[in-house]
Scaffold this motif. Structure first.
Motif, PDB file in Angstrom:
ATOM      1  N   THR A  90       0.839  -1.199   0.000  1.00 39.26           N
ATOM      2  CA  THR A  90       0.000   0.000   0.000  1.00 39.26           C
ATOM      3  C   THR A  90       0.873   1.249   0.000  1.00 39.26           C
ATOM      4  N   ALA A  91       1.940   1.220   0.796  1.00 40.64           N
ATOM      5  CA  ALA A  91       2.870   2.345   0.810  1.00 40.64           C
ATOM      6  C   ALA A  91       3.558   2.496  -0.545  1.00 40.64           C
ATOM      7  N   ASP A  92       3.908   1.373  -1.177  1.00 37.75           N
ATOM      8  CA  ASP A  92       4.525   1.417  -2.504  1.00 37.75           C
ATOM      9  C   ASP A  92       3.555   2.006  -3.528  1.00 37.75           C
ATOM     10  N   GLU A  93       2.285   1.663  -3.397  1.00 34.81           N
ATOM     11  CA  GLU A  93       1.269   2.181  -4.308  1.00 34.81           C
ATOM     12  C   GLU A  93       1.151   3.700  -4.178  1.00 34.81           C
ATOM     13  N   GLU A  94       1.176   4.180  -2.949  1.00 38.16           N
ATOM     14  CA  GLU A  94       1.119   5.625  -2.711  1.00 38.16           C
ATOM     15  C   GLU A  94       2.343   6.312  -3.319  1.00 38.16           C
ATOM     16  N   ALA A  95       3.511   5.701  -3.118  1.00 40.42           N
ATOM     17  CA  ALA A  95       4.742   6.291  -3.646  1.00 40.42           C
ATOM     18  C   ALA A  95       4.737   6.328  -5.168  1.00 40.42           C
ATOM     19  N   LEU A  96       4.267   5.243  -5.792  1.00 41.22           N
ATOM     20  CA  LEU A  96       4.223   5.198  -7.250  1.00 41.22           C
ATOM     21  C   LEU A  96       3.225   6.216  -7.790  1.00 41.22           C
ATOM     22  N   ALA A  97       2.066   6.329  -7.153  1.00 43.27           N
ATOM     23  CA  ALA A  97       1.081   7.316  -7.589  1.00 43.27           C
ATOM     24  C   ALA A  97       1.667   8.727  -7.513  1.00 43.27           C
ATOM     25  N   GLY A  98       2.409   8.982  -6.446  1.00 39.88           N
ATOM     26  CA  GLY A  98       3.048  10.291  -6.317  1.00 39.88           C
ATOM     27  C   GLY A  98       4.063  10.544  -7.417  1.00 39.88           C
ATOM     28  N   ALA A  99       4.858   9.521  -7.724  1.00 41.64           N
ATOM     29  CA  ALA A  99       5.856   9.677  -8.787  1.00 41.64           C
ATOM     30  C   ALA A  99       5.195   9.895 -10.136  1.00 41.64           C
ATOM     31  N   LEU A 100       4.098   9.210 -10.395  1.00 43.31           N
ATOM     32  CA  LEU A 100       3.380   9.373 -11.660  1.00 43.31           C
ATOM     33  C   LEU A 100       2.792  10.779 -11.775  1.00 43.31           C
ATOM     34  N   THR A 101       2.212  11.249 -10.699  1.00 42.01           N
ATOM     35  CA  THR A 101       1.632  12.594 -10.707  1.00 42.01           C
ATOM     36  C   THR A 101       2.692  13.652 -10.972  1.00 42.01           C
ATOM     37  N   GLU A 102       3.865  13.445 -10.375  1.00 42.45           N
ATOM     38  CA  GLU A 102       4.935  14.428 -10.510  1.00 42.45           C
ATOM     39  C   GLU A 102       5.603  14.405 -11.883  1.00 42.45           C
ATOM     40  N   THR A 103       5.747  13.203 -12.455  1.00 38.74           N
ATOM     41  CA  THR A 103       6.620  13.095 -13.636  1.00 38.74           C
ATOM     42  C   THR A 103       5.925  12.712 -14.925  1.00 38.74           C
ATOM     43  N   ALA A 104       4.702  12.181 -14.852  1.00 45.96           N
ATOM     44  CA  ALA A 104       4.078  11.648 -16.061  1.00 45.96           C
ATOM     45  C   ALA A 104       3.189  12.649 -16.768  1.00 45.96           C
ATOM     46  N   ALA A 133      -3.413   8.594 -11.648  1.00 40.34           N
ATOM     47  CA  ALA A 133      -2.150   8.110 -11.075  1.00 40.34           C
ATOM     48  C   ALA A 133      -2.389   6.977 -10.087  1.00 40.34           C
ATOM     49  N   ARG A 134      -3.397   7.118  -9.243  1.00 37.46           N
ATOM     50  CA  ARG A 134      -3.684   6.082  -8.254  1.00 37.46           C
ATOM     51  C   ARG A 134      -4.200   4.800  -8.912  1.00 37.46           C
ATOM     52  N   LEU A 135      -5.034   4.952  -9.941  1.00 35.47           N
ATOM     53  CA  LEU A 135      -5.535   3.777 -10.654  1.00 35.47           C
ATOM     54  C   LEU A 135      -4.399   3.035 -11.354  1.00 35.47           C
ATOM     55  N   VAL A 136      -3.535   3.779 -12.021  1.00 30.43           N
ATOM     56  CA  VAL A 136      -2.410   3.163 -12.718  1.00 30.43           C
ATOM     57  C   VAL A 136      -1.471   2.482 -11.731  1.00 30.43           C
ATOM     58  N   ALA A 137      -1.169   3.156 -10.620  1.00 32.50           N
ATOM     59  CA  ALA A 137      -0.258   2.587  -9.622  1.00 32.50           C
ATOM     60  C   ALA A 137      -0.804   1.269  -9.079  1.00 32.50           C
ATOM     61  N   VAL A 152      -0.304  -6.198 -11.238  1.00 32.59           N
ATOM     62  CA  VAL A 152       0.270  -6.983 -12.332  1.00 32.59           C
ATOM     63  C   VAL A 152       1.587  -7.622 -11.896  1.00 32.59           C
ATOM     64  N   GLN A 153       2.446  -6.843 -11.279  1.00 29.56           N
ATOM     65  CA  GLN A 153       3.735  -7.373 -10.844  1.00 29.56           C
ATOM     66  C   GLN A 153       3.550  -8.467  -9.799  1.00 29.56           C
ATOM     67  N   ARG A 154       2.605  -8.285  -8.892  1.00 27.03           N
ATOM     68  CA  ARG A 154       2.344  -9.296  -7.858  1.00 27.03           C
ATOM     69  C   ARG A 154       1.834 -10.594  -8.472  1.00 27.03           C
ATOM     70  N   VAL A 155       0.900 -10.489  -9.412  1.00 26.42           N
ATOM     71  CA  VAL A 155       0.341 -11.681 -10.049  1.00 26.42           C
ATOM     72  C   VAL A 155       1.413 -12.413 -10.856  1.00 26.42           C
ATOM     73  N   LEU A 156       2.211 -11.676 -11.594  1.00 27.67           N
ATOM     74  CA  LEU A 156       3.274 -12.300 -12.385  1.00 27.67           C
ATOM     75  C   LEU A 156       4.273 -13.026 -11.489  1.00 27.67           C
ATOM     76  N   ALA A 157       4.668 -12.373 -10.385  1.00 26.81           N
ATOM     77  CA  ALA A 157       5.641 -12.984  -9.478  1.00 26.81           C
ATOM     78  C   ALA A 157       5.071 -14.245  -8.830  1.00 26.81           C
ATOM     79  N   ARG A 158       3.829 -14.188  -8.404  1.00 25.39           N
ATOM     80  CA  ARG A 158       3.212 -15.356  -7.771  1.00 25.39           C
ATOM     81  C   ARG A 158       3.083 -16.502  -8.775  1.00 25.39           C
ATOM     82  N   ARG A 159       2.763 -16.161 -10.013  1.00 25.16           N
ATOM     83  CA  ARG A 159       2.645 -17.173 -11.072  1.00 25.16           C
ATOM     84  C   ARG A 159       3.989 -17.848 -11.330  1.00 25.16           C
ATOM     85  N   ASN A 160       5.047 -17.053 -11.381  1.00 24.70           N
ATOM     86  CA  ASN A 160       6.383 -17.620 -11.594  1.00 24.70           C
ATOM     87  C   ASN A 160       6.785 -18.531 -10.444  1.00 24.70           C
ATOM     88  N   TRP A 161       6.524 -18.074  -9.224  1.00 24.22           N
ATOM     89  CA  TRP A 161       6.866 -18.875  -8.045  1.00 24.22           C
ATOM     90  C   TRP A 161       6.122 -20.215  -8.066  1.00 24.22           C
TER      91      TRP A 161
END
Length: 227
Positions: free
Chosen positions: A132-146, A174-178, A184-193
């Protein structure tokens, strides 16, 4: 002296975490007490909690380097590279490196470590807190730079209302994209594992993992209608 003190603290930090994870993998997370970990690491319980506020942090310490990683990738991307492309490339690079966070690492201890997290409710909950914290950070980065040329990388962001390509990266987008990117990354990683736990090697799974990542990020970019 300050440098030596910092080095000593770092070594103690690593020693406590290593002792904890070794005991957890041997006996199970819930079966090991904090007192046993402190004894194994030859530190007091107050010292242990000074380094690790919760028992769960003793485990998740190993992935703290990845906290805020998606936001750093977005902020550090090269000129002319949109956020989705940067994140896609970063995930593919992780697969090539067999980064455990991608799920594509067949070291027995890494597989057992992930199994412990997935099967222990308190660890899974603590991991979700970090995500959840990572999601907030990514949304912030997207808002600032995208908001510059190219937007987030989807077709709706290719050109702003004035035709300048300024994008539409407001807070909601930004929040929706984050949220979607990290899911997506979580699902891909769990699938690989899961493939590795099933007995396959990382080398065997790699081509499929790359194809799955390409497809997943294409869906993010183009929308579900493209599937």
């Amino acid at each position: 002296m300050t440098g030596l003190r910092h080095l000593k603290k770092q070594r103690t930090h690593e020693a406590v975490s290593a002792a904890a994870i070794s005991l957890f993998l041997e006996r199970g997370f819930d079966a090991v007490s904090v007192a046993e970990i402190a004894a194994a690491a030859e530190v007091s319980k107050p010292t242990l909690f000074k380094y690790f506020p919760t028992k769960e942090d003793l485990v998740l310490h190993r992935i703290t380097d990845h906290r805020g990683e998606a936001a750093r990738v977005v902020r550090g991307r090269g000129p002319g590279t949109d956020p989705l492309t940067a994140l896609h490339r970063h995930f593919l690079d992780g697969l090539a490196r067999r980064d455990p966070v991608t799920g594509l690492n067949d070291d027995p201890e890494v597989l057992a470590y992930h199994r412990m997290i997935f099967s222990t409710p308190s660890l899974a909950a603590r991991l979700m807190h970090h995500m959840t914290a990572d999601e907030e950070a990514l949304a912030g980065a997207l808002t600032e730079t995208a908001a510059g040329p190219g937007g987030v990388g989807g077709p709706e962001d290719a050109e702003g209302p004035d035709g300048s390509g300024s994008g539409t990266m407001d807070d909601l987008v930004a929040r929706l994209v984050a949220g979607q990117v990290l899911a997506v990354q979580r699902v891909l990683a769990r699938r690989n594992w899961a493939e590795l736990v099933g007995g396959r090697t990382a080398s065997e799974v790699l081509p499929e993992a790359v194809t799955a990542a390409d497809r997943a990020f294409a869906l993010l970019r183009d929308g579900l209608g493209s599937s």
